[in-house]
Design a protein around this motif. Structure first.
Motif, PDB file in Angstrom:
ATOM      1  N   ALA A 140       0.917  -1.254   0.103  1.00 26.20           N
ATOM      2  CA  ALA A 140       0.053  -0.015   0.081  1.00 26.20           C
ATOM      3  C   ALA A 140       1.056   1.250  -0.035  1.00 26.20           C
ATOM      4  CB  ALA A 140      -0.896  -0.086   1.221  1.00 26.20           C
ATOM      5  N   SER A 141       1.932   1.028   0.506  1.00 25.34           N
ATOM      6  CA  SER A 141       2.832   2.275   0.824  1.00 25.34           C
ATOM      7  C   SER A 141       3.550   2.533  -0.738  1.00 25.34           C
ATOM      8  CB  SER A 141       4.044   2.232   1.551  1.00 25.34           C
ATOM      9  OG  SER A 141       3.676   1.942   3.044  1.00 25.34           O
ATOM     10  N   ARG A 142       3.899   1.323  -1.317  1.00 23.49           N
ATOM     11  CA  ARG A 142       4.324   1.544  -2.830  1.00 23.49           C
ATOM     12  C   ARG A 142       3.228   2.174  -3.831  1.00 23.49           C
ATOM     13  NH1 ARG A 142       9.124  -0.450  -2.978  1.00 23.49           N
ATOM     14  NH2 ARG A 142       9.435  -2.184  -1.429  1.00 23.49           N
ATOM     15  N   ALA A 143       2.216   1.784  -3.455  1.00 19.35           N
ATOM     16  CA  ALA A 143       1.059   2.328  -4.470  1.00 19.35           C
ATOM     17  C   ALA A 143       0.688   3.612  -4.319  1.00 19.35           C
ATOM     18  CB  ALA A 143      -0.313   1.597  -4.080  1.00 19.35           C
ATOM     19  N   ALA A 144       0.644   3.836  -2.850  1.00 16.78           N
ATOM     20  CA  ALA A 144       0.206   5.227  -2.577  1.00 16.78           C
ATOM     21  C   ALA A 144       1.529   6.237  -3.152  1.00 16.78           C
ATOM     22  CB  ALA A 144       0.392   5.574  -1.071  1.00 16.78           C
ATOM     23  N   ARG A 145       2.746   5.861  -3.117  1.00 16.77           N
ATOM     24  CA  ARG A 145       3.873   6.666  -3.469  1.00 16.77           C
ATOM     25  C   ARG A 145       3.801   6.707  -4.987  1.00 16.77           C
ATOM     26  NH1 ARG A 145      10.218   6.191  -2.176  1.00 16.77           N
ATOM     27  NH2 ARG A 145      10.196   4.282  -3.236  1.00 16.77           N
ATOM     28  N   ALA A 146       3.193   5.654  -5.526  1.00 21.24           N
ATOM     29  CA  ALA A 146       3.285   5.676  -7.102  1.00 21.24           C
ATOM     30  C   ALA A 146       2.126   6.776  -7.566  1.00 21.24           C
ATOM     31  CB  ALA A 146       2.917   4.535  -7.596  1.00 21.24           C
TER      32      ALA A 146
END
Ligand code: MLT
Length: 238
Positions: A177-183
């Protein structure tokens, strides 16, 4: 640095928060609104999970200098002094007051995370101040309040912009979820126009509160950090 983002409160494991710096995000609108109140001189904000709890607590604290605030379906709760529109929380309305607040998602997320090592409310309006503190954390948890138990794009976008500021070019140890939010934050910036397309934004437009979206989209409107301690959110230094 380990960073876990949760797009809904149901995903959070409360014991895992005890050793973490926990950031709670509810862009539309609870964290935006409570930060506006504190920036305008409110003494403290007491989040409560239910309107009944808010009424009881306001009477315990003393009604003379306590305002009851919050919404259900976006509109002010009947009998409350204020709703949940950041534009209502002016200096004239809130300076020197304690606020007891109950909202559908945001105050529930805050109460669910109350055992965190540090609990920090975040919105676009105080992103920079939160990022400065989050940078020093060994373990960071970002909880998006979401909307009625579901993903809210405005919260995910704010989480993503926070992570971009915290991490810079570093990789970090991130959950998906952190990766998705950052993207997401890599190709979208907050704006009224964007928020008008979200579920939460559309609901506010329908009840005539679309102008709240302008406030909610203002990045670094306030250089303030707030923290929840002993069930009350107050302004604090870094
Ligand atoms: C919430 O906490 O549920 C929201 O802030 C909803 C709203 O502002 O209408």
């Amino acid at each position: 640095m380990r960073i876990d983002t949760y797009f809904t409160v149901a995903e959070v494991d409360p014991p895992a928060l005890e050793s973490a710096v926990v950031v709670v995000v509810d862009v539309l609108r609870a964290t935006t609104t409570l930060l506006e109140a504190l920036a305008n001189g409110a003494r403290g904000v007491y989040p409560t999970a239910s309107t009944e709890d808010a009424v009881k607590l306001a009477h315990t604290l003393g009604r003379d200098d306590t305002l009851m605030c919050g919404e259900r379906k976006g509109a002010r709760v009947e009998g409350f002094d204020l709703g949940n529109s950041p534009r209502e929380f002016t200096r004239e309305a809130v300076e020197g007051k304690r606020l007891v607040m109950s909202t559908t998602n945001g105050t529930r997320a805050l109460t669910a995370a109350q055992h965190a090592h540090r609990l920090i409310p975040c919105a676009f309006t105080n992103l920079g101040a939160v990022a400065r503190v989050a940078q020093g954390a060994e373990r960071l948890v970002v909880i998006c309040a979401g909307r009625e138990g579901r993903y809210a794009m405005d919260d995910a976008l704010c989480a993503g912009h926070l992570l971009r500021r915290v991490l810079g070019d570093a990789e970090g140890e991130l959950n998906d979820a952190s990766r998705a939010a950052r993207a997401l934050a890599g190709f979208r910036k907050p704006s009224r126009r964007l928020f008008e397309l979200t579920d939460g934004g559309r609901a506010l437009l329908e009840i005539g509160l679309g102008d709240d979206l302008d406030v909610c989209a203002q990045v670094d409107r306030h250089d303030i950090l707030a923290e929840m301690r002993d069930q009350v959110i107050v302004l604090t230094g870094d």
